[in-house]
Enzyme design. Structure first.
Site, short mmCIF file in Angstrom:
data_model
loop_
_atom_site.label_atom_id
_atom_site.label_comp_id
_atom_site.label_asym_id
_atom_site.label_seq_id
_atom_site.Cartn_x
_atom_site.Cartn_y
_atom_site.Cartn_z
N ASP A 80 0.99 -1.34 -0.34
CA ASP A 80 0.05 -0.04 -0.46
C ASP A 80 0.76 0.95 -0.12
O ASP A 80 2.04 1.04 0.01
CB ASP A 80 -1.30 -0.11 1.26
CG ASP A 80 -2.31 0.60 1.10
OD1 ASP A 80 -2.51 1.78 -0.11
OD2 ASP A 80 -3.63 -0.17 1.29
N HIS A 108 -2.88 3.38 -4.73
CA HIS A 108 -2.13 2.73 -4.06
C HIS A 108 -0.91 1.88 -3.65
O HIS A 108 -0.37 0.72 -3.29
CB HIS A 108 -3.02 1.97 -2.74
CG HIS A 108 -4.47 1.93 -2.42
ND1 HIS A 108 -4.18 2.82 -1.15
CD2 HIS A 108 -5.41 2.11 -2.83
CE1 HIS A 108 -5.44 3.15 -0.76
NE2 HIS A 108 -6.89 2.49 -1.63
N GLU A 119 -9.85 2.86 -5.37
CA GLU A 119 -9.41 3.46 -5.16
C GLU A 119 -8.02 4.90 -5.89
O GLU A 119 -6.77 5.24 -4.87
CB GLU A 119 -8.87 4.05 -3.70
CG GLU A 119 -10.26 3.59 -2.58
CD GLU A 119 -10.36 4.26 -1.42
OE1 GLU A 119 -11.13 4.03 -0.43
OE2 GLU A 119 -9.00 3.56 -0.87
N PHE A 174 -14.22 -3.82 10.28
CA PHE A 174 -13.44 -4.51 11.62
C PHE A 174 -13.00 -2.86 12.05
O PHE A 174 -12.43 -3.20 13.08
CB PHE A 174 -13.10 -5.29 11.65
CG PHE A 174 -14.09 -6.57 11.74
CD1 PHE A 174 -15.83 -6.87 10.78
CD2 PHE A 174 -13.86 -8.22 12.30
CE1 PHE A 174 -16.67 -7.70 11.18
CE2 PHE A 174 -14.65 -9.10 12.27
CZ PHE A 174 -15.96 -9.21 11.91
#
Ligand code: TNX
Length: 531
Positions: free
Chosen positions: A192, A265, A329, A421
């Site tokens: 990332d 990313h 993204e 989460f």
């Protein structure tokens, strides 16, 4: 009294504790009278069928020792004997993940349809053994007939090791905890903007430069002015370590799906190899969260050569059939101004940058297929046109998954509404550790239905299952990851294993109250069962 007879006292204890606190709930459990009394002289018998049965028998012995302190001998034999836990693979239930477990006063027989089924039968047995019926010299196993198999074939959890890095030992612990709950997929988010975490031999700078950032944002991204800690941070897994984790996961019937993000990313990679960007950089491994403007250049051939070389090494490291390529993204600002990207669009007759993203992803799919791998990506891979055979991970809600299933593609459901989460577990944030935002309580995870209501039965066959995603921008330590994962992952495990018409939240919570004792035994920092 013989060892295996059942004393009135024991029977009463068992009656009081009915039903067994199994998580996830098996498909069918029939209770019979009496108990099997396991003692230190009970044997574990691997029916002579070869290495796999024997390995699982050894695993059972090891886990019983950890959980109950009983160190039982494992023997290989052709015979089913009494005072034994017999493990074998002979069940003909169809899916290899199915098993039966028969506990009588004489012995316990666990029979898997495949190695995975036997392994899940062993998990059920371990849950029968601990915590509720143990004392120092015996373990009381209620007489039962269990027949069980999973509802979904993809039962997963994702872990982001980029925003924060987690060592091999912790990854193994998570794998153990997933296995305990009959999950079978671990999605390892390895690259990332904030760090590249896997050694790639051909490109050493990916880890010598890309695995380290100069500093990290302090507090929430929304807080202004921004503050940084000034502390160099990073880490990565060597290829040997990756192989070690893969092997560990295999022995627990967990497939690892590695994720190598593209085309967005990618700033950590570009800080090491800026030549594969549009502008040429320079870049710094990103010290804060959110989305960055820079991406791999879709115009330069070198980018594809680089990514193919990286993916070749990744394909060799991970034996599973899926490789995740991210796809999410990706801002298109740089591509709009990049002569190479614009030329590519012209040459390939692409109408806009969205189609260029699709070109990028489709090209990578062809490469992955040539390596014998299947592509999976976040639902943005639907933009433009979906690669021919790709599987879609639907995260921005259900829509991407619905669209993909309708066009005949397989889908893993992971909508933010039920599967993220990193969201808060309470509406009262004052008592919770800082998180990204939003709200995902245990009961909402439990209410999750991976199959969207508007799919036809035929379309619904494309829903492989679901997974929880654990993005770690705001989880810097092992303990905090555990706090965010448990007990929500227990609810997710039941969502993907147990048929929906057998799920009942209040019953789940009753079982969970005992189940957390197992988590405690493994030293898991779960969030207490309160609001
Ligand atoms: C969106 S989910 C992302 C991640 C973030 C996450 C935070 C997805 C495919 N991309 O990069 O960490 O939100 O919730």
């Amino acid at each position: 009294m013989t060892l295996n007879s059942c004393s009135t006292e024991r029977k009463l204890t068992f009656q009081k504790n009915r039903p067994l606190a199994l998580v996830p709930l098996p498909l069918s459990v029939k209770y019979n009278d009496g108990n099997f009394i396991l003692t230190k002289s009970t044997k574990i018998i691997a029916l002579s069928q070869g290495k796999e049965t024997r390995d699982i028998a050894e695993y059972l012995s090891q886990q019983l020792k950890t959980l109950c302190g009983f160190d039982l001998d494992v023997i290989t034999s052709n015979e089913i004997k009494s005072n034994a836990i017999v493990v074998k693979i002979s069940n003909k239930s169809g899916t290899p993940e199915a098993y039966t477990l028969s506990a009588t006063m004489k012995n316990v027989v666990i029979d898997g349809a495949g190695g995975s089924g036997l392994f899940y039968g062993v998990q059920t047995f371990l849950q029968m053994a601990y915590p509720q019926y143990s004392d120092k010299s015996t373990i009381t196993i209620p007489c039962t007939e269990i027949a069980d198999k999973p509802e979904f074939e993809w039962r997963g959890m994702h872990l982001d090791v980029c925003r924060h890095f987690f060592p091999v030992e912790f990854v193994k612990k998570m794998i153990d905890m997933l296995a305990m709950q009959k999950m079978n997929t671990f999605h390892w988010h390895l690259t990332d903007d904030q760090g590249w975490r896997v050694e790639i031999k051909q490109y050493p700078k990916l880890t010598s430069i890309g695995a380290w950032r100069d500093e990290t944002l302090v507090g929430h991204l929304d807080r202004k002015p921004e503050k940084y800690d000034g502390i160099r941070y990073g880490g990565f897994y060597t290829q040997d370590q990756i192989r070690e984790v893969v092997k560990y996961a295999q022995s627990r019937y967990i497939t690892i799906v590695p994720e190598i993000e593209m085309p967005g990313h990618a700033v950590a990679a570009l800080s090491a190899y800026p030549e594969y960007s549009c502008t040429g950089g320079p870049f710094k491994v990103y010290p804060k969260w959110g989305i960055t403007e820079d991406a791999y250049c879709a115009g330069k051939e070198g980018t594809f050569e680089f990514l193919e070389n990286v993916l070749s090494e990744v394909a060799d490291l991970f034996p599973g059939k899926y490789i995740h390529v991210g796809g999410d993204e990706c801002l298109k600002n740089r591509w709009k101004e990049c002569p190479d990207c614009q030329k590519r669009m012209k040459d390939e007759n692409l109408a806009n940058e969205t189609e260029l993203q699709s070109y990028f992803i489709k090209r990578m799919e062809i490469f992955l297929n040539s390596k014998g791998k299947k592509m999976i990506g976040w639902d943005e891979i639907l933009e433009g046109e979906l690669p021919a055979r790709a599987t879609v991970m639907s995260w921005r809600g259900y829509q991407g998954g619905i669209e993909a299933a309708r066009s005949g593609h397989n889908v893993v459901m992971t909508p933010t509404s039920h599967c993220y989460f990193d969201f808060y577990q309470s509406q009262d944030r004052s008592k919770e550790p800082l998180s990204i935002g939003n709200f995902l309580p245990l009961d909402r995870v439990y209410a999750f239905n991976p199959v969207p209501a508007d799919l036809s039965d035929n379309e619904a066959t494309h829903i492989l299952g679901a997974q929880a995603n654990v993005w770690t921008e705001y989880m810097a330590t092992d303990k905090q990851v555990e706090y965010m994962v448990f007990p929500r992952i227990c609810a997710m495990a039941e969502v993907v294993w147990t048929p929906r018409n057998q799920q009942k939240f209040s019953d789940f919570v009753t079982r969970l109250e005992k189940h957390v004792k197992r988590l405690e035994k493994y030293g898991v920092n779960y969030r207490a069962l309160k609001n």
